[in-house]
Motif scaffolding. Structure first.
Motif, PDB file in Angstrom:
ATOM      1  N   GLU A 138      45.906  51.539  42.527  1.00 50.41           N
ATOM      2  CA  GLU A 138      44.555  51.416  43.081  1.00 50.41           C
ATOM      3  C   GLU A 138      43.622  50.712  42.095  1.00 50.41           C
ATOM      4  OE1 GLU A 138      40.784  54.163  44.638  1.00 50.41           O
ATOM      5  OE2 GLU A 138      42.694  55.119  44.116  1.00 50.41           O
ATOM      6  N   HIS A 142      41.780  47.059  42.666  1.00 48.80           N
ATOM      7  CA  HIS A 142      40.324  46.957  42.549  1.00 48.80           C
ATOM      8  C   HIS A 142      39.907  45.920  41.513  1.00 48.80           C
ATOM      9  CE1 HIS A 142      36.118  48.292  42.449  1.00 48.80           C
ATOM     10  NE2 HIS A 142      36.215  48.266  41.122  1.00 48.80           N
ATOM     11  N   SER A 145      41.007  42.050  41.948  1.00 44.67           N
ATOM     12  CA  SER A 145      40.534  41.311  43.122  1.00 44.67           C
ATOM     13  C   SER A 145      39.754  40.091  42.641  1.00 44.67           C
ATOM     14  CB  SER A 145      39.627  42.202  43.977  1.00 44.67           C
ATOM     15  OG  SER A 145      38.404  42.476  43.287  1.00 44.67           O
ATOM     16  N   ASN A 148      36.177  40.901  41.443  1.00 42.80           N
ATOM     17  CA  ASN A 148      36.049  41.501  40.111  1.00 42.80           C
ATOM     18  C   ASN A 148      36.538  40.571  39.014  1.00 42.80           C
ATOM     19  OD1 ASN A 148      34.812  44.169  40.215  1.00 42.80           O
ATOM     20  ND2 ASN A 148      36.505  44.715  41.563  1.00 42.80           N
TER      21      ASN A 148
END
Length: 316
Positions: A138, A142, A145, A148
């Protein structure tokens, strides 16, 4: 006397054999001269191309371990055994870390992320296969991506996301092998054991080289630990991970963190003391702001922890 006259007098005094040798030498010398061409003349008037900057640098740390600087943003490590080499972390992904690592070793390469922040897993797409703790997918999804990654490049590197990352598609990401506490990378006459140390992220790990005693610690054992980023867990979790490391302290020779210089084994005591002071309330922390946001900072004997006051203890 003119140069031509001098040359004639010199040649008149040579014997036929010596004259032949001299002429042969003159011809050979002329043949070795590269005369300028039209293309050469054209190039001299062109503006020189800017050289591609050197992104990675490396240094040998002894015991078959190399540190690779990611242009000063973070540190990766390459550990060689007899049959395989292990790359710990892949950096921000600006340049091809796969190619660079393979320039340092001829051995088959295994890859692992100490955790999934973009400065440690941003180069994962240079590989087909990466190892990651089972609690970390996870975090990886996150932080790597494109949104980010763009933020990372703007905040950390002050530059746009490079085209090699901006054009990535879903199929370009590597296959993941999920690992747990106690997993051992067998490199051939060299074993590297995984310890789970949550806090900085849910699936942060450290890697203990059981032969040399070196421990590669990512962002866990580090000069200033960050426990305030999104998806970080708690100071309580962090302390439990440090105590897991402390249980084998007599077998550790040095800490090799993901940022900064190697740390002595004694530094662990300072980091544990800092976490204990936060948990007990002895250190309430001072206001501290990073590019991630506002937090509190507690420091003790050279170690520091940046933490979120809402994430000190685990929920009941």
């Amino acid at each position: 006397m003119t140069s031509a006259r001098t040359a004639h007098l010199f040649l008149d005094r040579l014997s036929p054999n010596r004259l032949t040798i001299c002429l042969h030498g003159l011809v050979a010398a002329l043949l070795t001269v590269t005369l300028p061409t039209t293309a050469d003349a054209h190039r001299r008037h062109q503006t020189p191309r800017a050289q591609t900057p050197v992104w990675f640098t490396h240094a040998a740390l002894g015991d078959g371990i190399w540190t690779i600087s990611d242009n000063g943003v973070d540190r990766m490590y390459l550990v060689e055994g007899q049959t395989h080499a292990l790359l710990v972390d892949t950096g921000v992904g600006f340049a091809d870390i796969n190619a660079y690592a393979r320039s340092l070793t001829d051995l088959p390469l295994l890859v692992v992320n100490s955790h999934a922040h973009p400065d440690h897993a941003g180069g994962n797409t240079d590989f087909h296969h990466v190892h990651l703790h089972a609690d970390e997918p996870e975090t990886l999804a996150h932080f790597t991506s494109k949104t980010n990654m763009r933020h990372t490049y703007n905040a950390f590197l002050d530059r746009p996301l490079p085209e090699r990352l901006a054009r990535l598609e879903a199929d370009d990401y590597p296959e993941l092998t999920l690992i747990q506490e106690g997993f051992v990378f067998e490199l051939g006459q060299r074993n590297i054991e995984v310890l789970h140390t949550p806090g900085h992220t849910p699936g942060s790990i450290v890697l203990h080289d059981l032969g040399s005693g070196a421990m590669l610690t990512g962002d866990t054992v580090i000069g200033r630990a960050w426990l305030h980023p999104p998806l970080a867990t708690s100071v309580e979790d962090f302390l439990m991970g440090l105590e897991r490391i402390e249980a084998r302290k007599d077998r550790i020779t040095r800490f090799l963190p993901g940022h900064g210089e190697p740390l002595p084994v004694e530094f662990l005591d300072s980091l544990i003391g800092t976490a204990e002071a936060i948990l007990s309330g002895a250190c309430e922390g001072e206001s501290h702001t990073t590019h991630i946001g506002a937090a509190l900072l507690c420091e003790y004997e050279g170690a520091g922890i940046v933490f979120d006051p809402e994430r000190i203890h685990n929920p009941d």
